[in-house]
Scaffold this active site. Structure first.
Site, short mmCIF file in Angstrom:
data_model
loop_
_atom_site.label_atom_id
_atom_site.label_comp_id
_atom_site.label_asym_id
_atom_site.label_seq_id
_atom_site.Cartn_x
_atom_site.Cartn_y
_atom_site.Cartn_z
N LYS A 161 52.01 0.36 -64.64
CA LYS A 161 52.45 -0.39 -63.45
C LYS A 161 53.21 -1.65 -63.88
O LYS A 161 54.24 -1.99 -63.29
CB LYS A 161 51.23 -0.74 -62.57
N GLN A 201 42.75 -2.40 -59.51
CA GLN A 201 42.67 -1.06 -60.06
C GLN A 201 41.29 -0.47 -59.79
O GLN A 201 40.27 -1.03 -60.20
CB GLN A 201 42.96 -1.10 -61.58
N ASP A 261 48.84 -1.88 -52.40
CA ASP A 261 48.36 -0.50 -52.39
C ASP A 261 48.10 0.03 -50.98
O ASP A 261 47.76 1.19 -50.81
CB ASP A 261 47.05 -0.40 -53.19
#
Ligand code: NAP
Length: 286
Positions: free
Chosen positions: A53, A97, A120
């Site tokens: 990422k 994460q 996200d």
């Protein structure tokens, strides 16, 4: 039949190029775009995802901010770091994460993210916006899949989509996106308690496999001519494997995403697209 390969890698490159232009346009106005990641613990897979990422964010010109906590931290430490990033004006988007190490509550920690920095798209407010079909950052993996379907002109209106998996990360938002007005698939959501799974899957024009079981979906799960989306990323003794048994599925499907190079790169590309969108909104809101 040999299935067409739906290359997430190619679509991700196109999305990233567009994101890079938007990052540059903001840069021309004096605004840098910042993406922060929060990694807790030392899980090898999570470290690879986070590293990828960062690389992708830097490649499109974003500033990437890497925050790593040890696996022994308390829930309050994770939440306090998220609060700091909420208050940090250089951060436009952040991701936590998942999963967090045992004993920590990932979903609870996500609730601490400012919905306007939720790269996200997993904050309950943004998931609620998805249910209401209102604009908001969409969960990165399912929205990456929607981009693949759109890029390859896969018809969805009136088609039957069977989604196997109902996690809040993938399966549930995938069902909402495929069933949304304008996309108009007829959606069936399957899970571990679904009987006769193979025959149900054979009704699918679009099959999305998101269970985390290596090579479970063989040709007997696939209707001839179906489009197969393999979300699974499983580490096996012989390397990375999807949830779909690619060799056998590719004989009956009309199109299929590979692993690697399918959904994975699109998850990252959608994360970048969400982040630049959030940065643009922050800029227009002053
Ligand atoms: P998850 O939270 O473990 O959810 C798995 C889902 O699959 C659950 O709904 C479960 O049903 C269902 N399931 C498990 N075994 C099944 C079976 N034998 N038959 C039918 N359904 C079954 O996993 P996730 O986070 O959604 O991830 C799924 C897979 O996608 C994993 O391999 C993960 O690594 C991968 N993934 C990939 C990306 C990417 O970027 N490519 C992103 C996220 C996840 P129940 O609800 O009944 O337990």
């Amino acid at each position: 039949m040999t299935a067409e390969i739906l290359s997430g890698k190619d679509v991700a490159a196109a999305v990233s190029a567009e994101v890079a232009e938007r990052v540059q346009a903001l840069g021309d106005k004096g605004k840098q775009v910042g993406l922060a990641t929060v990694l807790v613990g030392g899980d090898a897979g999570s470290q690879i995802y986070v590293r990828n990422k960062h690389r992708a964010a830097q490649a499109v010109g974003m500033v990437s901010i890497d925050r790593h906590l040890s696996s022994t931290v308390a829930q309050a430490d994770v939440e306090s770091l998220i609060a700091d990033l909420n208050a940090d004006a250089t951060v436009d988007g952040m991701i936590l994460q998942l999963p967090l190490p045992a004993g920590l509550d990932g979903e609870g920690a996500v609730e601490g993210i400012d919905p306007a920095k939720d790269a996200d798209g997993l904050h309950p407010f943004n998931l609620g916006q998805l249910v209401l079909d209102r604009p908001a950052p969409r969960p990165a993996t399912p929205s990456g899949i929607m981009r693949i379907l759109s890029h390859y002109d896969v018809p969805t209106v009136g088609r039957t989509a069977v989604i196997v998996g109902r996690s809040f990360l993938v399966g549930r938002p995938m069902a909402l996106l495929l069933g949304a007005r304008g996309v108009d698939a007829t959606v069936v959501q399957a899970h571990s308690r679904t009987p006769e799974l193979a025959s149900l899957c054979r009704t699918a024009d679009i099959l999305v496999a998101a269970v985390g079981r290596p090579r479970m979906f063989t040709s007997e799960f696939i209707k001839p001519g179906a489009v197969v989306i393999d979300v699974g990323i499983n580490r096996t003794d012989d390397g990375l494997a999807g949830d779909v048994d690619y060799a056998s599925a590719a004989e009956v499907a009309s199109a299929i995403t590979p692993v690697p190079g399918g959904v994975g790169p699109m998850t990252i590309a959608s994360l970048l697209a969400n982040t630049v969108e959030l940065a643009e909104q922050r800029t227009t809101q002053g």
